[in-house]
Every structure is written in structure tokens, then in C-alpha cells.
Design an enzyme around this catalytic site. Sequence first.
Site, PDB file in Angstrom:
ATOM      1  N   HIS A 123      -5.109  -2.992  -2.973  1.00  0.00           N
ATOM      2  CA  HIS A 123      -4.692  -2.054  -4.025  1.00  0.00           C
ATOM      3  C   HIS A 123      -4.554  -2.734  -5.376  1.00  0.00           C
ATOM      4  CE1 HIS A 123      -4.118   1.304  -1.324  1.00  0.00           C
ATOM      5  NE2 HIS A 123      -3.696   0.398  -0.451  1.00  0.00           N
ATOM      6  N   SER A 183       0.799  -1.222   0.000  1.00  0.00           N
ATOM      7  CA  SER A 183       0.000   0.000   0.000  1.00  0.00           C
ATOM      8  C   SER A 183       0.831   1.271   0.000  1.00  0.00           C
ATOM      9  CB  SER A 183      -0.955  -0.006   1.189  1.00  0.00           C
ATOM     10  OG  SER A 183      -0.241  -0.151   2.403  1.00  0.00           O
ATOM     11  N   LYS A 227     -11.719   1.029  -2.332  1.00  0.00           N
ATOM     12  CA  LYS A 227     -10.682   1.713  -3.113  1.00  0.00           C
ATOM     13  C   LYS A 227     -11.136   1.807  -4.569  1.00  0.00           C
ATOM     14  CE  LYS A 227      -7.510   1.080   0.538  1.00  0.00           C
ATOM     15  NZ  LYS A 227      -6.643   0.228   1.302  1.00  0.00           N
TER      16      LYS A 227
HETATM   17  C1  LIG Z   1      -6.852   0.223   2.829  1.00  0.00           C
HETATM   18  C2  LIG Z   1      -6.306  -1.107   3.150  1.00  0.00           C
HETATM   19  C3  LIG Z   1      -6.989  -1.967   4.004  1.00  0.00           C
HETATM   20  C4  LIG Z   1      -8.207  -1.519   4.767  1.00  0.00           C
HETATM   21  O1  LIG Z   1      -9.327  -1.502   3.956  1.00  0.00           O
HETATM   22  P1  LIG Z   1     -10.603  -0.665   4.424  1.00  0.00           P
HETATM   23  O2  LIG Z   1     -11.702  -1.245   3.640  1.00  0.00           O
HETATM   24  O3  LIG Z   1     -10.296   0.749   4.103  1.00  0.00           O
HETATM   25  O4  LIG Z   1     -10.755  -0.889   5.894  1.00  0.00           O
HETATM   26  C5  LIG Z   1      -6.506  -3.237   4.181  1.00  0.00           C
HETATM   27  N1  LIG Z   1      -5.373  -3.635   3.567  1.00  0.00           N
HETATM   28  C6  LIG Z   1      -4.665  -2.828   2.764  1.00  0.00           C
HETATM   29  C7  LIG Z   1      -3.425  -3.336   2.118  1.00  0.00           C
HETATM   30  C8  LIG Z   1      -5.109  -1.532   2.540  1.00  0.00           C
HETATM   31  O5  LIG Z   1      -4.388  -0.722   1.789  1.00  0.00           O
END
Ligand SMILES: *Cc1c(COP(=O)(O)O)cnc(C)c1O
Length: 393
Positions: free
Chosen positions: A209, A181, A240
Site C-alpha cells: 500500500h 493494509s 494496487k
Molecule cells: C494486497 C496485499 C498483498 C497481496 O498482494 P496481491 O498482489 O493482491 O496478491 C500483500 N500484502 C499486503 C500488505 C497487501 O495489502
Amino acid sequence: MTRLEQELGAELAQLEGDGLRRSLRVISGAHGARVDHCGRELIMMSSNNYLGLAADLRLRSAAIAATAGYGVGAGASRLIAGNLEPVHRLELQLAAFKRTEAALVFGSGYLANLGTITALAGPRDAIFSDELNHASLIDGCRLAKSSLNIYRHGDVPHLRSLLERTPSAGRRIIVTDSVFSMDGDFAPLREIAAVAQEFGAAVVIDEAHAVGVVGPRGAGLAAQLGLEQVIDVQIGTLSKAIGAYGAYVAGSKVLIDFLVNRARSFIYTTGLPPAIAAAAAAAVEIISMEPERIRRLWDNAGYLRTHLVAAGFQVGRSESPILPLMIGDACAAVAMATKLLDRGVFVTAIRPPTVAPGTARLRLTPTSEHSRADLDATVAALIAAGRELGLIA
Ligand SMILES: *Cc1c(COP(=O)(O)O)cnc(C)c1O
């Protein structure tokens, strides 16, 4: 001031002095390539809204229709108050999208990671975790109370030596982001899967991602490498590229049945609102029908990367649309972000503990919806700010 307030105030002052204090910035209006912040239109370069779907009119319509049909709240935990149709349909759709037997929707990626890891691993088991895994995976590993073996980032020989050193008391589970991330690089999934097979370990990947960004139809890195049937547990978020909220776990039918019975962050929390499930479902369909969005995203990322490198910035080892502009010092990263804000670009300084001390950065994330003019303006602002701070020549 109460004693507690004094203590908390002192800690905040310390954070401020170290360039580590965080605060919220208000956005008015929809989240897109540009956003309205305090009456100014800014180029948004810090969201994970990779395909510009967060404010897409079709997602809004789907959410409105589901709200009209089902109301707002889910009432209770899905096991207690029943499973709302939009959520059930979304799970069938996600399983087809990921080409797995089944999928289970969670309240967020954070909750999916916490619940899945603690369901699969307990005190008698051993977890093997990449050192740069997302905080939600780290918290899941901590909560599992398993023996925890952290391997150097992407280092499969190190992973293998830890597996060799850890006798199989119980279950062995390898946990990794697929696209990291904060650095945007890929996990060596094929090699990890091979080592896992050799040692009889299970593999859990977090495609937060990668979904909507990487692989055929945006189905993720496991799909790109043809590993859908080999990786035991594929987790992804709906917040995302998918532009909504919530998350899923995709895998075998027995895995999903097990999680329904054992994942505490699934069992003891209220189901996703129907509006959100319907919006996510609309997004998954759009991603399949409009592959040009993914192409535009990668084109924009390539364009931005080329111009940043040409300007003398270091963008690390990224292989994805996540472009970490390495700065190092936290205060310098904050100063840079402030200068960019003045110049009309919304970029947040990423600092410890999100990243290791001394590796503060600006994490730029172009989306499919940024225009060339947005990208050119971003590069110009970065060059001007970088020169003022002496970060580039
Ligand atoms: C953003 C993210 C999460 C968390 O996801 P949410 O749905 O925002 O709680 C988990 N793992 C990774 C690698 C992330 O980048």
C-alpha cells in the site's frame, strides 16, 4: 444433499448469523472512481486502484501491444520455458524505480510473500512479525516453520525484547507491512532498521500500500525514509496503485539470485502473462511522469478524512489514503455497507478474520480520480446511513 454439502452449508449459515459471510458482487465495465454494479453507477470506495491506473488507456494499449507481440500465456515457469522480454524489462525498470540492484517479479503479492519468507527462513531460524501483518505474510511465516515471534503492533521495544530473548540459532528475520493494509498507519521502519542492525537481523517489508502512494516518485516508505540500502528485502505488489497484477521483490543482486533458486512460489508456477508485465511497466512510467496523481490522491484522502471526522466518525490511526471507519460489530458494519450501497456508494465491510474480532470497519480508499462531488456524495451517504443506524449523532 451430500454429507459434505450439509456440513459446508451449516458452516456458511453460522457465518451468516455472525455477520461474517462473504460474497462476490459483479462489476460490469472498467474499474474506476465509479463502477457499474447491476446497471447502477456506484462511487467505488473500496478498491486499491489508488491512482486510477487499472483502466488507464495507456495500460490497456501496452497490454494489447504485448499480447499482439508475445501472445497470451507464458508457456511455463520462467526457469523452464524462458523469460519473456516484457517481464525481463519490467524487472530492470522496477530495480531502477526502487533504486536497488535487482528485482524479481512474482505472480502476485501473496505468492511473493509466501515464496520470499519460506526461502529466507527455515526451521532453524527465527521470524519476528508485527501482529497486524497482512495474511500473506502470516501464511509465509507459518509455512516457513521457523520459530515465530509476534510483536505488538508497531511496538519496537517489544520487538527488541523478543530479539533479546531469542538466541540466534540461525537467521533472524523481521517482517512487517510498511503501510498497514487495514489501518493505514506506517511501520516505524527507521527504528526497526536500527534494532535489526543491532541484532544482526534481516528486515523484510511489504510495501503493497506504499508503492505509488508514499515516498519520492511513489517509491515507497523505505525510499521516503532513505532506507533503501538498509532494508534487505522490499516487496511490493503490481496490483494496487500500479493497476495491473503480479508483484516484485527488490533488493541486492545476490538476494534476487537466491530467490530464483529457492523461492518455491517463483519456481513452481507459470510466469506472468506478457500483457500484464507490459501494463505494469507502463504504469511505473506514468507514476514517474505524472506525480500530480499522487498529490491528488493525498488531497482527496485529506478532504475525506476531514469531513468524516467533522461528522463524528472515528478513522483510527491512519496516516495514509486508507481510511478505516471504525464500527466494531460485524453485523453493524454489514448493515452500514448495505445502506451505502442503496445510496450509491460501493464500500465493503471489513470483518474478522481480516481484522480482529470487535474491530469491524468500513475501509474507505479514495483514489486520485475521485471528484470533489464523489467525495461529498460519499460523506453525505455515510452521514445519512450512520444516523439511521445510530452510529453518529
Ligand atoms: C494486497 C496485499 C498483498 C497481496 O498482494 P496481491 O498482489 O493482491 O496478491 C500483500 N500484502 C499486503 C500488505 C497487501 O495489502
